[in-house]
Design a protein around this motif. Structure first.
Motif, short mmCIF file in Angstrom:
data_model
loop_
_atom_site.label_atom_id
_atom_site.label_comp_id
_atom_site.label_asym_id
_atom_site.label_seq_id
_atom_site.Cartn_x
_atom_site.Cartn_y
_atom_site.Cartn_z
N GLY A 1 -1.34 -0.14 18.78
CA GLY A 1 -2.34 0.03 19.82
C GLY A 1 -3.73 -0.27 19.31
O GLY A 1 -3.93 -0.64 18.15
N SER A 2 -4.71 -0.09 20.17
CA SER A 2 -6.08 -0.48 19.83
C SER A 2 -6.65 0.31 18.66
O SER A 2 -7.53 -0.17 17.94
CB SER A 2 -6.99 -0.30 21.06
N LEU A 3 -6.15 1.53 18.44
CA LEU A 3 -6.65 2.36 17.34
C LEU A 3 -5.82 2.24 16.08
O LEU A 3 -6.16 2.81 15.05
CB LEU A 3 -6.70 3.84 17.78
N GLY A 4 -4.70 1.50 16.15
CA GLY A 4 -3.85 1.38 15.00
C GLY A 4 -2.97 2.60 14.81
O GLY A 4 -3.10 3.60 15.50
N ALA A 5 -2.03 2.51 13.87
CA ALA A 5 -1.11 3.60 13.57
C ALA A 5 -0.83 3.60 12.08
O ALA A 5 -0.12 2.73 11.57
CB ALA A 5 0.18 3.44 14.38
N ALA A 6 -1.39 4.58 11.39
CA ALA A 6 -1.30 4.61 9.92
C ALA A 6 0.14 4.66 9.44
O ALA A 6 0.51 3.98 8.47
CB ALA A 6 -2.10 5.80 9.39
N ALA A 7 0.99 5.48 10.07
CA ALA A 7 2.38 5.61 9.63
C ALA A 7 3.14 4.29 9.79
O ALA A 7 3.92 3.90 8.91
CB ALA A 7 3.06 6.72 10.41
N ILE A 8 2.91 3.62 10.91
CA ILE A 8 3.58 2.34 11.13
C ILE A 8 3.10 1.32 10.10
O ILE A 8 3.91 0.58 9.51
CB ILE A 8 3.31 1.84 12.56
N ASN A 9 1.81 1.29 9.86
CA ASN A 9 1.26 0.34 8.89
C ASN A 9 1.84 0.58 7.50
O ASN A 9 2.22 -0.36 6.78
CB ASN A 9 -0.25 0.43 8.85
N ALA A 10 1.94 1.84 7.10
CA ALA A 10 2.45 2.18 5.76
C ALA A 10 3.92 1.79 5.63
O ALA A 10 4.34 1.27 4.59
CB ALA A 10 2.27 3.67 5.50
N ALA A 11 4.71 2.06 6.65
CA ALA A 11 6.13 1.72 6.59
C ALA A 11 6.33 0.21 6.49
O ALA A 11 7.18 -0.27 5.70
CB ALA A 11 6.84 2.26 7.83
N MET A 12 5.57 -0.54 7.25
CA MET A 12 5.71 -1.99 7.21
C MET A 12 5.26 -2.55 5.86
O MET A 12 5.87 -3.49 5.34
CB MET A 12 4.90 -2.62 8.34
N LEU A 13 4.24 -1.95 5.28
CA LEU A 13 3.79 -2.38 3.96
C LEU A 13 4.91 -2.23 2.94
O LEU A 13 5.14 -3.11 2.10
CB LEU A 13 2.57 -1.53 3.53
N GLY A 14 5.66 -1.14 3.02
CA GLY A 14 6.72 -0.89 2.06
C GLY A 14 7.93 -1.78 2.22
O GLY A 14 8.72 -1.93 1.28
N ALA A 15 8.11 -2.37 3.40
CA ALA A 15 9.30 -3.20 3.66
C ALA A 15 8.97 -4.68 3.78
O ALA A 15 9.83 -5.48 4.15
CB ALA A 15 9.99 -2.72 4.93
N MET A 16 7.77 -5.04 3.45
CA MET A 16 7.31 -6.41 3.65
C MET A 16 8.19 -7.43 2.92
O MET A 16 8.57 -8.47 3.48
CB MET A 16 5.86 -6.51 3.17
N GLY A 17 8.55 -7.14 1.68
CA GLY A 17 9.33 -8.08 0.88
C GLY A 17 10.72 -8.33 1.45
O GLY A 17 11.20 -9.48 1.50
N GLU A 18 11.38 -7.27 1.93
CA GLU A 18 12.72 -7.42 2.49
C GLU A 18 12.71 -8.24 3.78
O GLU A 18 13.60 -9.05 4.03
CB GLU A 18 13.34 -6.04 2.75
N LEU A 19 11.70 -8.01 4.61
CA LEU A 19 11.58 -8.79 5.84
C LEU A 19 11.39 -10.27 5.54
O LEU A 19 12.02 -11.14 6.16
CB LEU A 19 10.41 -8.27 6.68
N ASP A 20 10.56 -10.56 4.56
CA ASP A 20 10.31 -11.95 4.19
C ASP A 20 11.56 -12.60 3.62
O ASP A 20 11.89 -13.74 3.96
CB ASP A 20 9.16 -12.02 3.18
N ALA A 21 12.28 -11.85 2.79
CA ALA A 21 13.49 -12.40 2.18
C ALA A 21 14.56 -12.72 3.23
O ALA A 21 15.36 -13.64 3.04
CB ALA A 21 14.05 -11.41 1.16
N ALA A 22 14.55 -11.96 4.33
CA ALA A 22 15.52 -12.19 5.41
C ALA A 22 15.08 -13.31 6.35
O ALA A 22 15.79 -13.63 7.32
CB ALA A 22 15.73 -10.91 6.20
N GLY A 23 13.91 -13.89 6.11
CA GLY A 23 13.43 -14.98 6.94
C GLY A 23 12.78 -14.53 8.24
O GLY A 23 12.59 -15.34 9.15
N VAL A 24 12.41 -13.24 8.32
CA VAL A 24 11.79 -12.72 9.54
C VAL A 24 10.29 -12.96 9.50
O VAL A 24 9.61 -12.63 8.52
CB VAL A 24 12.08 -11.22 9.70
#
Length: 392
Positions: free
Chosen positions: A199-222
């Motif tokens: 949303g317009s204010l962002g979401a810290a928990a969502i941002n942190a979770a995505m940061l931690g899984a960034m490599g796996e998403l990239d490796a899967a071609g997403v």
């Protein structure tokens, strides 16, 4: 005879956006309509309403005191003044109808309308109504009350959420639309795409979770489009520099492109987002805001029950959850298509702004102009059927 309307609401995008959509439909039907918006000097309406070419009138915000203190002592007098000020506006401007969408200014507007005999129309966005709209609904007739989600405990009828026509026109079954949207966002139309937004204010928990899984998403071609909220994406952007297909944006101007490009959307469950996703048939994973009175969980409950989306608590949305649940889902076209089909079967109302505007004309006793909506305002259903009629 042109309509004179006062639209009351503001503070957040959740109030201002539907208010502007209703005003836009009224102006389309009656270009001579006299429309003013009642808000406060502090809310988003101070920027968004003038930008939409509408007149903004403000009154002081008078929140209901939550504890006995000096504000509680001053509240009755301040509230009476607010009601009196709005009643004077209604009389001076010969307002035909008050349309309220909730928020601090709606309660004084409803009471002023009752005092002056001005008809009241209410739209409630959340599945759990706020105090203002509970008051407004009690002061008007059921046929003048509309709400977004089925099961909302108000008299009236489900009408959906007033939203921009660009959202109502989304057709994810049109490859050309999806391809153009991806390209407009700088994405590869051929790649599986996960869109993430807090949303317009962002979401810290969502941002942190995505940061931690960034490599796996990239490796899967997403391919990921991560909309972080203003000033919330520095760490993500720095980490994403190592990956070609993880795109970090503070904001996106025109969420219709994000809805079209997404194979899966991860988002909060604000009323506007849930409604837009339901109209656009976007497979979604809702992560409700963990504060407030629980309305975000209620907003998404119908979509989840229908099988059109999933929901997870904010505390449980972790990097492990992204790896174990989000990644398998976004790479499973069959499951995603089933979610889209479930969203279609919901038949979520897609023209709420028109419905509320029609109600306002009727409540005011002003004939609805009945102006026909052209191709630039067609929903996807109207475009499909009317184009078919023209080529038959």
């Amino acid at each position: 005879m042109s309509l004179s309307a006062l639209l009351a609401g503001g503070g957040t995008a959740g109030h201002v956006s539907p208010l502007l959509a209703i005003a836009d439909d009224i102006r389309f039907q009656d270009p001579e309509a006299r429309i003013a918006v009642l808000g406060t000097p502090e809310g988003l309406e101070t920027r968004l309403v003038p930008a939409a070419g509408l007149e903004l009138l403000t009154i002081d915000k008078v929140p209901m005191p939550r504890r006995p203190n000096a504000d509680a002592l001053r509240f009755p007098g301040r509230f009476r003044r607010a009601v009196r000020d709005v009643a004077r506006l209604l009389d001076e401007r010969s307002v035909d109808v008050v349309i309220g969408v909730g928020g601090y200014v709606s309660t004084p507007a409803y009471l002023a309308a009752r005092r002056t005999g001005t008809p009241i129309v209410v739209h409630e966005a959340n599945a759990r109504p706020g105090l203002a709209n509970r008051v407004g609904a009690a002061l008007t007739s059921p046929e003048h009350v509309g709400y977004c989600f089925a099961g909302t405990p108000l008299k009236g009828a489900q009408v959906g959420m007033p939203m921009r026509t660009a959202i109502e026109a989304i057709d994810r079954d049109e490859p050309a639309q999806r391809r153009a949207a991806a390209e407009a966002l700088g994405l590869d139309p051929a790649r599986t795409t996960l869109v993430v937004t807090g949303g317009s204010l962002g979401a810290a928990a969502i941002n942190a979770a995505m940061l931690g899984a960034m490599g796996e998403l990239d490796a899967a071609g997403v391919q990921v489009l991560h909309i972080t909220g203003a000033g919330k994406g520095e760490e993500l952007a720095a980490a994403a520099a190592a990956f070609d297909h993880y795109h970090v944006r503070d904001y996106v101007d025109g969420m219709e492109n994000a809805y079209l490009a997404a194979d899966l959307l991860v988002c909060r469950a604000g009323a506007g987002t849930v409604a837009e996703v339901s109209v656009a048939w976007v497979p979604a994973l809702f992560v409700p805001l963990p504060i407030g009175n629980g309305e975000q969980k209620l907003n998404a409950a119908g979509s989840v029950e229908a099988g059109a989306s999933l929901m997870v608590d904010d505390a449980e949305f972790t990097a492990d959850y992204v790896r174990e649940t989000v990644l398998p889902l976004v790479t499973d076209p069959q499951r995603l298509r089933a979610m889209e089909a479930a969203a279609e079967r919901m038949r979520f109302p897609a023209t709420a702004a028109r419905t509320v505007a029609e109600t306002a004309f009727r409540a005011a006793g002003v004939p609805h102009p009945g102006r026909e909506y052209g191709p630039d305002r067609w929903t996807k259903h109207e475009r499909f059927y009317r184009t078919g009629e023209e080529t038959a």
